[in-house]
Design an enzyme around this catalytic site. Sequence first.
Site, PDB file in Angstrom:
ATOM      1  N   GLY A  11       0.835  -1.279   0.082  1.00  0.00           N
ATOM      2  CA  GLY A  11      -0.139  -0.086   0.053  1.00  0.00           C
ATOM      3  C   GLY A  11       0.703   1.221   0.189  1.00  0.00           C
ATOM      4  O   GLY A  11       0.917   2.083  -0.994  1.00  0.00           O
ATOM      5  N   ASP A  12       1.534   1.443   0.915  1.00  0.00           N
ATOM      6  CA  ASP A  12       2.265   2.684   1.304  1.00  0.00           C
ATOM      7  C   ASP A  12       3.674   2.393   0.435  1.00  0.00           C
ATOM      8  O   ASP A  12       4.604   2.253   1.413  1.00  0.00           O
ATOM      9  CB  ASP A  12       2.454   3.242   2.732  1.00  0.00           C
ATOM     10  CG  ASP A  12       3.331   4.338   2.947  1.00  0.00           C
ATOM     11  OD1 ASP A  12       3.151   5.207   2.085  1.00  0.00           O
ATOM     12  OD2 ASP A  12       3.427   4.732   3.952  1.00  0.00           O
ATOM     13  N   VAL A  13       3.975   2.193  -0.577  1.00  0.00           N
ATOM     14  CA  VAL A  13       5.197   1.911  -1.160  1.00  0.00           C
ATOM     15  C   VAL A  13       5.790   3.332  -1.210  1.00  0.00           C
ATOM     16  O   VAL A  13       5.389   4.219  -2.037  1.00  0.00           O
ATOM     17  CB  VAL A  13       5.051   1.704  -2.499  1.00  0.00           C
ATOM     18  CG1 VAL A  13       6.349   1.247  -3.279  1.00  0.00           C
ATOM     19  CG2 VAL A  13       4.376  -0.057  -2.652  1.00  0.00           C
TER      20      VAL A  13
END
Length: 300
Positions: A11-13
């Site tokens: 998700g929070d790459v």
Amino acid sequence: MSSTRPKLVIGDVNERNVLVSDNGLVALIDCDSYQIQNGTQIYPCEVGVAFYTPPELQGQPFHGITRTTNHDLFGLAVLIFHLLFMGKHPFAVRFLGQGEMPLERSIREYRFPYGKEALIQQVQPPLHSLPLEVLSPQLASFFERAFAQGSHIFGSRPSAADWFNGLKSFISTLRPCSNDRGHLIPSHRTTCPWHDLMKQGGPNLFVSVSFSRIITTSSFNLAIIWARIEKVPRPQKTYSRPALPQGKSPLPWPQNLTSVFPLKPIKPTILTNPPAPPPPKLPPQKYAKTVLPVEPKQKS
Ligand SMILES: [Zn+2]
């Protein structure tokens, strides 16, 4: 008991969540924000960084969105682009149209400036950028698949395994540049892409690589190096004032200017004659000093 394993989506790459050690060991951090799916139960990832967020999610609140691997693969492609293109973002553009084109908007509108549709979308890469063609045709097509219109369709973006295999085969084709030991040239290119950039006015981005190789491959001896520096001849030049032009002499100062030049500074009137300050504003009468009655002592 279900035999299916939980599905993880980062998700929070973003670049701050990936740490790489000197020996190439990759560690992912901030794992507490991953999206975890266990059967029908989803524990969402409700955070993200705009520059790594795919076009289909740009500008949307993350709350209530189910993240997919195809979303993650956009961020992965941005990270790989950063590494190959010397830190440039794939959607940093020179906009040929009217107005501003911030990064979030160019991502949202799929304006990939290195892609086949770039000119139709009125965007070009920033100055001194490598063209996509320096990569192998396979890697170039990967970036098109990751960033072009239609990449939002699930399964469109290249997987991590695709990138691994594509990069591995590309690395095996690189050959050294004969003019700079810090450069490598892909086999399908006749000229060195890094020298091509320098011919366009760009810097030598790998000057430190060639310098460090000189130091590490030979025994570095400061005394020898310093002796070489001292051997460089000093320029035998001394400054001499240029002679006045022949037949010309400076004109005398005009007589009528002596009384006004140099100008005398005038003190501003605010300093010589300051205005009287306004009278202080007293508080209203109801706040005037009063003597409060003494409280009777508390009974014990
Ligand atoms: Zn070169």
